[in-house]
Design an enzyme around this catalytic site. Structure first.
Site, PDB file in Angstrom:
ATOM      1  N   ASP A   1     -20.038  30.235  24.838  1.00 18.76           N
ATOM      2  CA  ASP A   1     -19.735  31.634  24.538  1.00 18.76           C
ATOM      3  C   ASP A   1     -20.684  32.459  25.399  1.00 18.76           C
ATOM      4  O   ASP A   1     -21.847  32.640  25.043  1.00 18.76           O
ATOM      5  CB  ASP A   1     -19.947  31.914  23.052  1.00 18.76           C
ATOM      6  CG  ASP A   1     -19.627  33.354  22.690  1.00 18.76           C
ATOM      7  OD1 ASP A   1     -18.633  33.896  23.215  1.00 18.76           O
ATOM      8  OD2 ASP A   1     -20.377  33.943  21.883  1.00 18.76           O
TER       9      ASP A   1
ATOM     10  N   ASP B   1     -22.911  33.651  18.019  1.00 19.62           N
ATOM     11  CA  ASP B   1     -22.610  33.117  19.358  1.00 19.62           C
ATOM     12  C   ASP B   1     -22.543  31.589  19.326  1.00 19.62           C
ATOM     13  O   ASP B   1     -21.744  30.976  20.039  1.00 19.62           O
ATOM     14  CB  ASP B   1     -23.679  33.552  20.369  1.00 19.62           C
ATOM     15  CG  ASP B   1     -23.926  35.040  20.327  1.00 19.62           C
ATOM     16  OD1 ASP B   1     -23.202  35.773  21.013  1.00 19.62           O
ATOM     17  OD2 ASP B   1     -24.837  35.461  19.585  1.00 19.62           O
TER      18      ASP B   1
ATOM     19  N   GLU C   1     -15.325  30.898  27.182  1.00 21.88           N
ATOM     20  CA  GLU C   1     -14.522  32.046  26.748  1.00 21.88           C
ATOM     21  C   GLU C   1     -14.119  32.852  27.973  1.00 21.88           C
ATOM     22  O   GLU C   1     -14.955  33.198  28.814  1.00 21.88           O
ATOM     23  CB  GLU C   1     -15.318  32.923  25.787  1.00 21.88           C
ATOM     24  CG  GLU C   1     -14.507  34.108  25.272  1.00 21.88           C
ATOM     25  CD  GLU C   1     -15.275  34.916  24.257  1.00 21.88           C
ATOM     26  OE1 GLU C   1     -15.242  34.557  23.074  1.00 21.88           O
ATOM     27  OE2 GLU C   1     -15.912  35.903  24.672  1.00 21.88           O
TER      28      GLU C   1
END
Length: 190
Positions: A7, A141, A68
């Site tokens: 992330d 996160d 991501e």
């Protein structure tokens, strides 16, 4: 399949490793955050992220890295930092010949919670349940990185089938586009 989920972020870059196959219980092998000081210069922060991602790659030896996909946000500064951290993670994987998959936030949320509009608390709760953890990983996160890895493990079989079907369709299209022997047609007078 062992997947490192990333992330991306400049201040906190979530990382998490999940192992398993679609349809079977998954196992978390590690979760954490690579942190950089907000007051450090950009180059130093990117080097710190690279070193952190490299350490995770060394320790866990994933077969794939799921990152991501950066999407448009209203805050250009935030999206730039996210894109830069994302590029570092992809570079680290590519340098080692590890495939990289990109997933949008809504794809990840939909895969893990059933809703592409789920909030961070819902994602954390489902990651906790799916990986049979005692508590949601903190900060968010870290949970998001695990969700990325889960999403990829669950979506990989379908994505592979789609890629194979696409390749077969391209092969068939090329075969049908090959010139055939030309047989002259004679005009018959009337």
């Amino acid at each position: 399949m062992r997947v490192l989920g990333v992330d991306p972020g400049l201040t906190r870059c979530g990382v998490g490793v999940v192992e398993g196959v679609a349809g079977r219980p998954l196992t978390m092998l590690g979760v954490g955050v690579v942190r950089t000081p907000a007051d450090a210069d950009l180059g130093s922060r990117l080097v710190a992220i690279e070193q952190g991602v490299e350490a995770w790659l060394d320790e866990h030896r994933p077969e794939l890295v799921a990152v991501e996909r950066v999407f448009s946000q209203h805050n250009v500064r935030t999206v730039m930092g996210t894109a830069q951290a994302s590029a570092v993670a992809m570079l680290c994987a590519a340098r080692r010949g590890i495939p990289v998959a990109l997933h949008t936030p809504s794809e990840v949320k939909a895969a893990v919670t059933g809703s592409g509009r789920a909030d961070k608390a819902q994602v954390g709760a489902m990651v906790t349940r799916l990986l049979r953890l005692d508590a949601p990983p903190r900060p968010a996160d870290a949970a998001d990185a695990l969700a990325l890895a889960i999403c990829h493990i669950w979506r990989a079989p379908a994505l592979n089938r789609l890629q194979q079907a696409h390749a077969q369709a391209q092969t068939a299209a090329k075969a049908s586009a090959r010139p055939t022997s030309h047989v002259p047609v004679r005009k018959v007078p009337r």
